[in-house]
Write a protein that holds these residues in place. Structure first.
Motif, mmCIF file in Angstrom:
data_model
loop_
_atom_site.group_PDB
_atom_site.id
_atom_site.type_symbol
_atom_site.label_atom_id
_atom_site.label_comp_id
_atom_site.label_asym_id
_atom_site.label_seq_id
_atom_site.Cartn_x
_atom_site.Cartn_y
_atom_site.Cartn_z
ATOM 1 N N GLU A 211 13.101 -6.665 21.429
ATOM 2 C CA GLU A 211 12.636 -8.299 21.087
ATOM 3 C C GLU A 211 13.306 -8.984 20.280
ATOM 4 O OE1 GLU A 211 7.781 -8.280 21.173
ATOM 5 O OE2 GLU A 211 8.558 -7.649 19.515
ATOM 6 N N ILE A 212 13.640 -8.149 18.897
ATOM 7 C CA ILE A 212 14.800 -9.101 18.291
ATOM 8 C C ILE A 212 16.357 -9.484 18.519
ATOM 9 C CG2 ILE A 212 16.346 -8.685 15.604
ATOM 10 C CD1 ILE A 212 14.321 -7.182 15.120
ATOM 11 N N ALA A 213 16.681 -8.408 19.165
ATOM 12 C CA ALA A 213 17.782 -8.045 20.542
ATOM 13 C C ALA A 213 18.438 -9.870 21.308
ATOM 14 C CB ALA A 213 18.586 -7.331 21.304
ATOM 15 N N GLU A 214 16.953 -10.174 21.774
ATOM 16 C CA GLU A 214 16.951 -11.107 23.229
ATOM 17 C C GLU A 214 16.561 -11.807 22.359
ATOM 18 O OE1 GLU A 214 13.600 -10.048 24.793
ATOM 19 O OE2 GLU A 214 14.167 -8.744 26.062
ATOM 20 N N GLU A 215 15.698 -12.915 20.801
ATOM 21 C CA GLU A 215 15.939 -13.608 20.645
ATOM 22 C C GLU A 215 17.585 -14.320 19.714
ATOM 23 O OE1 GLU A 215 13.599 -15.184 16.611
ATOM 24 O OE2 GLU A 215 12.881 -13.839 16.804
ATOM 25 N N LEU A 216 17.909 -12.643 19.248
ATOM 26 C CA LEU A 216 19.223 -13.031 18.390
ATOM 27 C C LEU A 216 20.841 -13.227 19.554
ATOM 28 C CD1 LEU A 216 19.136 -11.118 15.531
ATOM 29 C CD2 LEU A 216 18.378 -13.711 15.541
ATOM 30 N N SER B 61 22.906 -7.309 22.044
ATOM 31 C CA SER B 61 22.443 -6.086 22.323
ATOM 32 C C SER B 61 21.709 -5.187 21.566
ATOM 33 C CB SER B 61 23.768 -5.068 22.860
ATOM 34 O OG SER B 61 24.577 -4.474 21.399
ATOM 35 N N VAL B 62 20.723 -4.777 22.302
ATOM 36 C CA VAL B 62 19.429 -3.202 21.500
ATOM 37 C C VAL B 62 20.601 -2.684 20.113
ATOM 38 C CG1 VAL B 62 18.238 -1.530 21.216
ATOM 39 C CG2 VAL B 62 17.838 -3.878 22.931
ATOM 40 N N ARG B 63 21.846 -2.353 20.955
ATOM 41 C CA ARG B 63 22.816 -1.522 20.019
ATOM 42 C C ARG B 63 22.883 -2.581 18.349
ATOM 43 N NH1 ARG B 63 28.390 1.991 22.515
ATOM 44 N NH2 ARG B 63 28.440 3.370 20.335
ATOM 45 N N THR B 64 23.521 -3.121 18.964
ATOM 46 C CA THR B 64 23.856 -4.341 17.860
ATOM 47 C C THR B 64 23.043 -4.499 16.876
ATOM 48 O OG1 THR B 64 25.310 -5.419 19.553
ATOM 49 C CG2 THR B 64 24.679 -6.359 17.010
ATOM 50 N N ILE B 65 21.717 -4.349 17.491
ATOM 51 C CA ILE B 65 20.344 -4.343 16.039
ATOM 52 C C ILE B 65 20.127 -3.308 15.595
ATOM 53 C CG2 ILE B 65 17.908 -4.694 15.985
ATOM 54 C CD1 ILE B 65 19.571 -7.621 16.995
ATOM 55 N N TYR B 66 20.626 -2.196 16.411
ATOM 56 C CA TYR B 66 19.929 -0.629 16.025
ATOM 57 C C TYR B 66 22.139 -0.783 14.527
ATOM 58 C CZ TYR B 66 16.747 1.307 18.148
ATOM 59 O OH TYR B 66 15.137 1.438 19.088
ATOM 60 N N THR B 67 22.565 -0.798 15.333
ATOM 61 C CA THR B 67 23.494 -1.360 13.957
ATOM 62 C C THR B 67 23.650 -1.816 12.778
ATOM 63 O OG1 THR B 67 25.413 -0.748 15.946
ATOM 64 C CG2 THR B 67 25.618 -1.610 13.347
ATOM 65 N N TYR B 68 22.772 -2.885 12.695
ATOM 66 C CA TYR B 68 22.567 -4.001 11.517
ATOM 67 C C TYR B 68 21.307 -3.323 10.557
ATOM 68 C CZ TYR B 68 24.761 -7.680 13.184
ATOM 69 O OH TYR B 68 25.489 -8.799 13.864
#
Length: 218
Positions: free
Chosen positions: A170-175, A178-185
């Motif tokens: 959900e965060i990845a879609e809102e921003l 990619s989901v991988r990028t959100i996991y990195t953050y």
């Protein structure tokens, strides 16, 4: 021989503390007994004690002027604050102002000597477990606040979204990343903040009012 200055506006309380120290089990010498802050400062310029026993009042707002002035001019000089009717939160404020310990007036007869000995001989803070816990929690929160300043704008944004209960997807879609990028953050912000889970992130965010309870997803 422990040298003591007693500072209390209340004449009867001043005399009681002086008597307890003079007649108590410790090897002590009361080198001064004052009622006002300016008298205390003048006396300190003449001779430094091993400890100051400072009355800070009864209920309401504690009188911290003497503690502030002594702490500013004589860093490390132990101050045992004495008062009555203060809750744990106010006592924690007294300790943060510079006192190394706090005693209720009602405890003077039984534990004054032990408190003085602990502050002078063992260099330990003398407070209740409840006050010690509150101070520990506040110090931990201050450390987290300092760490928060190290977060990038995007890491801070992701932290708040995690706290609200959004999934990585959900965060990845809102921003629009990619989901991988959100996991990195997420990994970066958790490392910087010293937080170990999403629950810990939520607890911190709510505690700092970064989000409101009604923003959290069920």
């Amino acid at each position: 021989m422990i040298k003591i200055i007693v500072s209390a506006e209340d004449i009867l309380l001043n005399e009681k503390i002086r008597r307890l120290m003079t007649e108590g089990p410790l090897q002590t010498r009361v080198i001064g007994s004052v009622r006002h802050t300016h008298e205390l400062i003048d006396m300190l310029e003449q001779e430094l004690p091993d400890i100051i026993i400072q009355h800070v009042g009864s209920g309401g707002t504690p009188k911290l002027d003497a503690i502030f002035q002594v702490t500013h001019s004589y860093l490390g000089l132990p101050i045992l604050a004495v008062g009555s009717g203060f809750d744990d939160e106010i006592i924690a404020e007294i300790i943060k102002a510079g006192a190394m310990g706090f005693l209720e007036v009602s405890q003077l007869d039984t534990v004054l000597a032990a408190a003085v000995d602990m502050l002078v001989s063992q260099k330990h803070t003398y407070v209740s477990k409840a006050v010690a816990q509150k101070l520990s929690e506040e110090i931990q929160m201050l450390n987290l606040m300092a760490r928060q300043q190290r977060l990038s704008e995007r890491e801070f944004q992701v932290m708040k979204m995690i706290a609200r209960g959004l999934s990585m997807k959900e965060i990845a879609e809102e921003l629009s990343v990619s989901v991988r990028t959100i996991y990195t953050y997420r990994a970066r912000l958790m490392e910087k903040m010293g937080l170990k889970s999403n629950v810990a992130i939520r607890h911190y965010a709510l505690g700092r009012f970064l989000i409101e309870k009604d923003e959290v997803k069920d």
